[in-house]
Write an enzyme that holds these catalytic residues in place. Structure first.
Site, short mmCIF file in Angstrom:
data_model
loop_
_atom_site.label_atom_id
_atom_site.label_comp_id
_atom_site.label_asym_id
_atom_site.label_seq_id
_atom_site.Cartn_x
_atom_site.Cartn_y
_atom_site.Cartn_z
N CYS A 120 0.83 -1.21 0.00
CA CYS A 120 0.00 0.00 0.00
C CYS A 120 0.86 1.26 0.00
O CYS A 120 1.45 1.60 -1.01
CB CYS A 120 -0.99 -0.05 1.16
SG CYS A 120 -2.39 1.05 0.90
N HIS A 176 -3.55 -5.34 0.50
CA HIS A 176 -3.02 -5.74 1.82
C HIS A 176 -3.08 -7.24 2.06
O HIS A 176 -4.09 -7.72 2.61
CB HIS A 176 -3.83 -5.06 2.92
CG HIS A 176 -3.55 -3.61 3.09
ND1 HIS A 176 -2.59 -3.13 3.95
CD2 HIS A 176 -4.11 -2.52 2.50
CE1 HIS A 176 -2.56 -1.82 3.91
NE2 HIS A 176 -3.48 -1.41 3.02
N GLU A 214 -1.66 -8.87 4.36
CA GLU A 214 -1.56 -9.19 5.79
C GLU A 214 -2.89 -9.06 6.53
O GLU A 214 -3.02 -9.50 7.66
CB GLU A 214 -0.50 -8.30 6.47
CG GLU A 214 -0.92 -6.87 6.79
CD GLU A 214 -1.15 -5.99 5.57
OE1 GLU A 214 -0.75 -6.38 4.46
OE2 GLU A 214 -1.75 -4.91 5.73
#
Ligand SMILES: *[C@@H]1O[C@H](CO)[C@@H](O)[C@H](O)[C@H]1NC(C)=O
Ligand SMILES: *[C@@H]1O[C@H](CO)[C@@H](O)[C@H](O)[C@H]1NC(C)=O
Ligand SMILES: *[C@@H]1O[C@H](CO)[C@@H](O)[C@H](O)[C@H]1NC(C)=O
Length: 311
Positions: free
Chosen positions: A128, A238, A240
């Site tokens: 990001c 993202h 994660e």
């Protein structure tokens, strides 16, 4: 003279193509630096932070993490660089030009380019804001456009040649199908690199292969990048969050979504396993590890379930 020049080219070529091959002895104790970033309303006790999901993400694939503090001297960063096996630039909301985050990221980017050019393998990941940081570092220009992508999960539009890249090569076929058709990748950004602006930049075009794009309905933007000749990778989305963040309704938690995050983590940690850097002593390693810090529960009022704060 001409002969000599061509020989040099050939040698450089073979070094290049071997660079990404797995070495015979991999480093199965990789340590990855996760870059901290400036707290918006800083207090003396908490002027930098790391979302704990980035740490868990790397740990899930067999890495240990050290926090890469901001505002340290270049000497300190040089020493640390030789001790760790990769860096991750997380998402967030600080200036790409004048924050502690951007200063430290640019130092590690330069060190990584230098090391990799000398045959010293060192991978870099940007998520990001980290993606945006890398495009600025590579192009020397802020090329971002406003997009309507503040909170949405999307399937990836893979490019025609994404299989020539390395990042998705070991992904299970079924997962690639799901990635292309299901909303598995979390976008949480207001700025994007449009495909048009990417293509206009010779520096970006020569450095990165675009692996996927997305659209906000108006503009097509680049969503996954991989450097051709360096182990540098970036996603605007993202990976994660799927397994580790819970308080935004658009984050998918399906088995496929969690698998996506894990395969990205496994890929990057495997890249770090090709780096042979290590701390000069076990004592220094122990002191640097993130286990020396306790994350706080911040899920009630931020996008992160848990956050590490530093000063
Ligand atoms: C980093 O340095 C800047 C000024 O040089 C300062 O404003 C900021 O508070 C510092 N941040 C940390 C985390 O020390
Ligand atoms: C990038 O694209 C936007 C349109 O989305 C445009 O306003 C901007 O000028 C472009 N930047 C460059 C440097 O081409
Ligand atoms: C994929 O690309 C098409 C064509 O540009 C676009 O209409 C569509 O919205 C894109 N899909 C996603 C999920 O971004």
């Amino acid at each position: 003279m001409i002969h000599f020049f061509c020989l040099a080219c050939l040698l450089a070529d073979s070094v290049f193509s071997d660079r990404f091959a797995a070495p015979i002895n991999t480093n199965d104790r990789p340590i990855i630096g996760v870059l901290a970033q400036d707290v918006f309303n800083a207090t003396p006790q908490r002027n930098a932070y790391i979302g704990a999901s980035y740490v868990k993400f790397l740990e899930s694939a067999g890495a240990r993490v050290i926090p890469l503090m901001i505002n340290r001297t270049e000497d300190e960063y040089r020493r640390l660089f030789k001790s760790i096996n990769g860096v991750l630039f997380p998402g967030g909301g600080v200036s790409l030009e004048s924050s502690g985050y951007s200063r430290t990221a640019s130092i590690f980017y330069r060190l990584a380019l230098e090391a990799n050019s000398n045959g010293d393998y060192f991978p870099v990941w940007g998520t990001c804001l980290g993606f945006e940081m890398l495009t600025l570092l590579t192009s020397g220009q802020l090329l971002l456009s406003h997009t309507n992508t503040r909170g949405v999960a999307l399937p990836l539009n893979f490019t025609d040649d994404y299989r020539e890249g390395r990042l998705f090569r070991e992904f299970p076929e079924e997962l690639l199908k799901s990635l292309a058709t299901e909303r598995l990748t979390v976008n949480s950004h207001q700025w994007s690199l449009t495909t048009a602006n990417f293509t206009k930049s010779e520096k970006l075009k020569n450095f990165y292969r675009v692996l996927s794009t997305n659209s906000d309905g108006q503009n097509e933007f680049v969503s996954t990048l991989e450097a051709y000749d360096f182990p540098i990778y970036a996603t605007q989305w993202h990976p994660e969050k799927n397994a580790f963040e819970w308080n935004r309704p658009y984050i998918p938690h399906s088995p496929r979504a969690v698998e996506t995050g894990f395969h990205i983590a496994l890929f990057f940690v495997n890249e770090a396993r090709k780096s042979t850097h290590r701390f000069p002593s076990e004592e220094e390693e122990e002191k640097a590890l993130i286990y020396n810090y306790n994350p706080e529960y911040t899920g009630a009022h931020t996008a992160f379930q848990q956050t590490y704060f530093f000063h």
